[in-house]
Scaffold this motif. Structure first.
Motif, PDB file in Angstrom:
ATOM      1  N   UNK A 126       0.703  -1.416  -0.040  1.00 52.09           N
ATOM      2  CA  UNK A 126       0.052   0.034  -0.044  1.00 52.09           C
ATOM      3  C   UNK A 126       0.816   1.255  -0.002  1.00 52.09           C
ATOM      4  N   UNK A 127       1.975   1.126  -0.352  1.00 54.38           N
ATOM      5  CA  UNK A 127       2.892   2.476  -0.567  1.00 54.38           C
ATOM      6  C   UNK A 127       2.243   3.225  -1.607  1.00 54.38           C
ATOM      7  N   UNK A 128       2.642   4.482  -1.662  1.00 50.55           N
ATOM      8  CA  UNK A 128       2.333   5.630  -2.718  1.00 50.55           C
ATOM      9  C   UNK A 128       3.385   5.754  -3.598  1.00 50.55           C
ATOM     10  N   UNK A 129       4.855   5.825  -3.315  1.00 46.77           N
ATOM     11  CA  UNK A 129       5.668   6.161  -4.119  1.00 46.77           C
ATOM     12  C   UNK A 129       6.980   5.259  -4.236  1.00 46.77           C
ATOM     13  N   UNK A 130       7.447   5.026  -5.290  1.00 42.94           N
ATOM     14  CA  UNK A 130       8.637   4.302  -5.216  1.00 42.94           C
ATOM     15  C   UNK A 130       9.534   5.046  -5.908  1.00 42.94           C
ATOM     16  N   UNK A 131      10.885   5.126  -5.435  1.00 43.27           N
ATOM     17  CA  UNK A 131      11.827   6.070  -5.952  1.00 43.27           C
ATOM     18  C   UNK A 131      13.113   5.127  -6.482  1.00 43.27           C
ATOM     19  N   UNK A 132      13.860   5.750  -7.445  1.00 48.49           N
ATOM     20  CA  UNK A 132      14.899   4.993  -7.989  1.00 48.49           C
ATOM     21  C   UNK A 132      16.058   6.111  -8.070  1.00 48.49           C
ATOM     22  N   UNK A 133      17.116   5.915  -7.413  1.00 50.52           N
ATOM     23  CA  UNK A 133      18.434   6.816  -7.499  1.00 50.52           C
ATOM     24  C   UNK A 133      19.551   6.156  -8.290  1.00 50.52           C
ATOM     25  N   UNK A 134      20.058   6.788  -9.168  1.00 48.76           N
ATOM     26  CA  UNK A 134      20.903   6.227 -10.189  1.00 48.76           C
ATOM     27  C   UNK A 134      22.034   7.203 -10.644  1.00 48.76           C
ATOM     28  N   UNK A 142      19.375   3.436 -15.857  1.00 48.91           N
ATOM     29  CA  UNK A 142      18.336   4.441 -16.349  1.00 48.91           C
ATOM     30  C   UNK A 142      17.455   4.038 -17.289  1.00 48.91           C
ATOM     31  N   UNK A 143      17.704   2.973 -18.170  1.00 50.23           N
ATOM     32  CA  UNK A 143      16.940   2.353 -18.987  1.00 50.23           C
ATOM     33  C   UNK A 143      15.834   1.448 -18.291  1.00 50.23           C
ATOM     34  N   UNK A 144      16.388   0.892 -17.260  1.00 45.98           N
ATOM     35  CA  UNK A 144      15.354   0.078 -16.559  1.00 45.98           C
ATOM     36  C   UNK A 144      14.170   0.875 -15.819  1.00 45.98           C
ATOM     37  N   UNK A 145      14.825   2.277 -15.363  1.00 44.67           N
ATOM     38  CA  UNK A 145      13.725   3.181 -14.928  1.00 44.67           C
ATOM     39  C   UNK A 145      12.804   3.589 -16.107  1.00 44.67           C
ATOM     40  N   UNK A 146      13.315   3.882 -17.123  1.00 45.07           N
ATOM     41  CA  UNK A 146      12.326   4.175 -18.396  1.00 45.07           C
ATOM     42  C   UNK A 146      11.355   2.826 -18.788  1.00 45.07           C
ATOM     43  N   UNK A 147      12.012   1.713 -18.717  1.00 53.90           N
ATOM     44  CA  UNK A 147      10.874   0.680 -19.136  1.00 53.90           C
ATOM     45  C   UNK A 147      10.060   0.606 -18.229  1.00 53.90           C
ATOM     46  N   UNK A 148      10.377   0.734 -16.925  1.00 58.36           N
ATOM     47  CA  UNK A 148       9.177   0.563 -15.964  1.00 58.36           C
ATOM     48  C   UNK A 148       8.449   1.899 -15.778  1.00 58.36           C
ATOM     49  N   UNK A 149       8.498   2.831 -16.893  1.00 61.64           N
ATOM     50  CA  UNK A 149       7.496   3.959 -16.935  1.00 61.64           C
ATOM     51  C   UNK A 149       7.778   4.916 -15.732  1.00 61.64           C
ATOM     52  N   UNK A 150       8.917   4.986 -15.100  1.00 64.49           N
ATOM     53  CA  UNK A 150       9.287   5.934 -14.350  1.00 64.49           C
ATOM     54  C   UNK A 150       9.427   7.581 -14.735  1.00 64.49           C
ATOM     55  N   UNK A 151       9.127   8.381 -14.037  1.00 63.85           N
ATOM     56  CA  UNK A 151       9.534   9.872 -14.258  1.00 63.85           C
ATOM     57  C   UNK A 151      10.763  10.185 -13.736  1.00 63.85           C
ATOM     58  N   UNK A 152      11.665  11.051 -14.529  1.00 66.50           N
ATOM     59  CA  UNK A 152      12.847  11.673 -14.098  1.00 66.50           C
ATOM     60  C   UNK A 152      12.265  12.886 -13.241  1.00 66.50           C
ATOM     61  N   UNK A 153      12.625  12.961 -12.046  1.00 65.36           N
ATOM     62  CA  UNK A 153      12.202  14.072 -11.402  1.00 65.36           C
ATOM     63  C   UNK A 153      13.574  15.194 -11.352  1.00 65.36           C
ATOM     64  N   UNK A 154      14.692  14.962 -11.339  1.00 67.23           N
ATOM     65  CA  UNK A 154      15.693  15.649 -11.566  1.00 67.23           C
ATOM     66  C   UNK A 154      17.102  15.065 -11.182  1.00 67.23           C
ATOM     67  N   UNK A 173      10.860   8.277 -10.446  1.00 69.97           N
ATOM     68  CA  UNK A 173       9.988   7.624  -9.414  1.00 69.97           C
ATOM     69  C   UNK A 173       8.685   7.270 -10.204  1.00 69.97           C
ATOM     70  N   UNK A 174       7.732   6.510  -9.572  1.00 72.55           N
ATOM     71  CA  UNK A 174       6.515   6.010 -10.106  1.00 72.55           C
ATOM     72  C   UNK A 174       5.654   6.184  -8.704  1.00 72.55           C
ATOM     73  N   UNK A 175       4.495   6.747  -9.012  1.00 73.67           N
ATOM     74  CA  UNK A 175       3.388   6.959  -8.066  1.00 73.67           C
ATOM     75  C   UNK A 175       2.236   5.898  -8.260  1.00 73.67           C
ATOM     76  N   UNK A 176       1.851   5.377  -7.076  1.00 73.68           N
ATOM     77  CA  UNK A 176       0.871   4.014  -7.305  1.00 73.68           C
ATOM     78  C   UNK A 176      -0.411   4.130  -8.356  1.00 73.68           C
ATOM     79  N   UNK A 177      -1.158   5.440  -8.363  1.00 70.40           N
ATOM     80  CA  UNK A 177      -1.949   5.743  -9.456  1.00 70.40           C
ATOM     81  C   UNK A 177      -1.181   5.605 -10.587  1.00 70.40           C
TER      82      UNK A 177
END
Length: 187
Positions: A126-134, A142-154, A173-177
């Protein structure tokens, strides 16, 4: 114990527990240089005592509900892993990470394993946010994050000192919704 199939290629995701320290150390030894390019795992786990202590720390995190670690096995051999390095249930956030030895690279194992981990974090826990620092230099991650549909925040400029070099760290990151909307069964 359980194993989750990652596809038809003999890959599985399993708990990486302290009793597997010898196997984990052998895996680190096989991939020490490759894994250590961007993450400090090989410098933390240099012998059986340190490998067992590392895995025990994650067993303690699992018991406290503050982190998880799972191994990726390919045809019965430990070749990598995924983890929730930090997990704050009250805040609904976590930070996912991964590593892989070179013999298993390029097969999509990390992407498939992280997908299972994100599903669990967002849908089961039931978490809301998964973050990926790379590291900005780590194109594969970085390509894994892209394939998973994550958004680059900065980019956290020169925020990670490692092996005498300051690395820029990208935050994805990716948010639950977002995650749920992108899943095939949600359509």
């Amino acid at each position: 114990m359980f194993a989750i199939s990652l596809g038809d290629d003999g890959a599985e995701l399993r708990p990486l527990e302290p009793w597997r320290a010898e196997e984990y150390l052998a895996h680190m030894d096989r991939g020490r240089d490759y894994i250590g390019r961007y993450v400090a795992l090989p410098t933390v786990c240099t012998d059986l005592v340190s490998a067992r202590a590392f895995l025990q720390a994650y067993a303690d995190k699992a018991a406290a509900d503050t982190g998880r670690i799972l191994g990726i096995w390919l045809d019965g051999t430990l070749v990598g892993g995924v983890l929730l390095r930090v997990m704050d249930v009250a805040a609904g956030t976590c930070e996912a990470g991964c590593w892989l030895e070179p013999s298993a690279a390029g097969r999509g194992l990390v992407t498939r394993a992280v997908r299972v981990l994100i599903d669990w974090a967002l849908n089961e826990r039931g978490l809301h946010r998964v973050e990926w620092q790379v590291s900005s230099a780590n194109t594969a991650s970085i390509n894994v994050a892209k394939r998973l549909g994550m958004t680059k925040e900065g980019v956290l400029r020169e925020s990670y000192p490692y092996r005498g070099v300051r690395h820029d760290m990208e935050v994805w990151s990716v948010l639950a919704p977002e995650w749920r909307a992108a899943q095939p069964d949600a359509r």
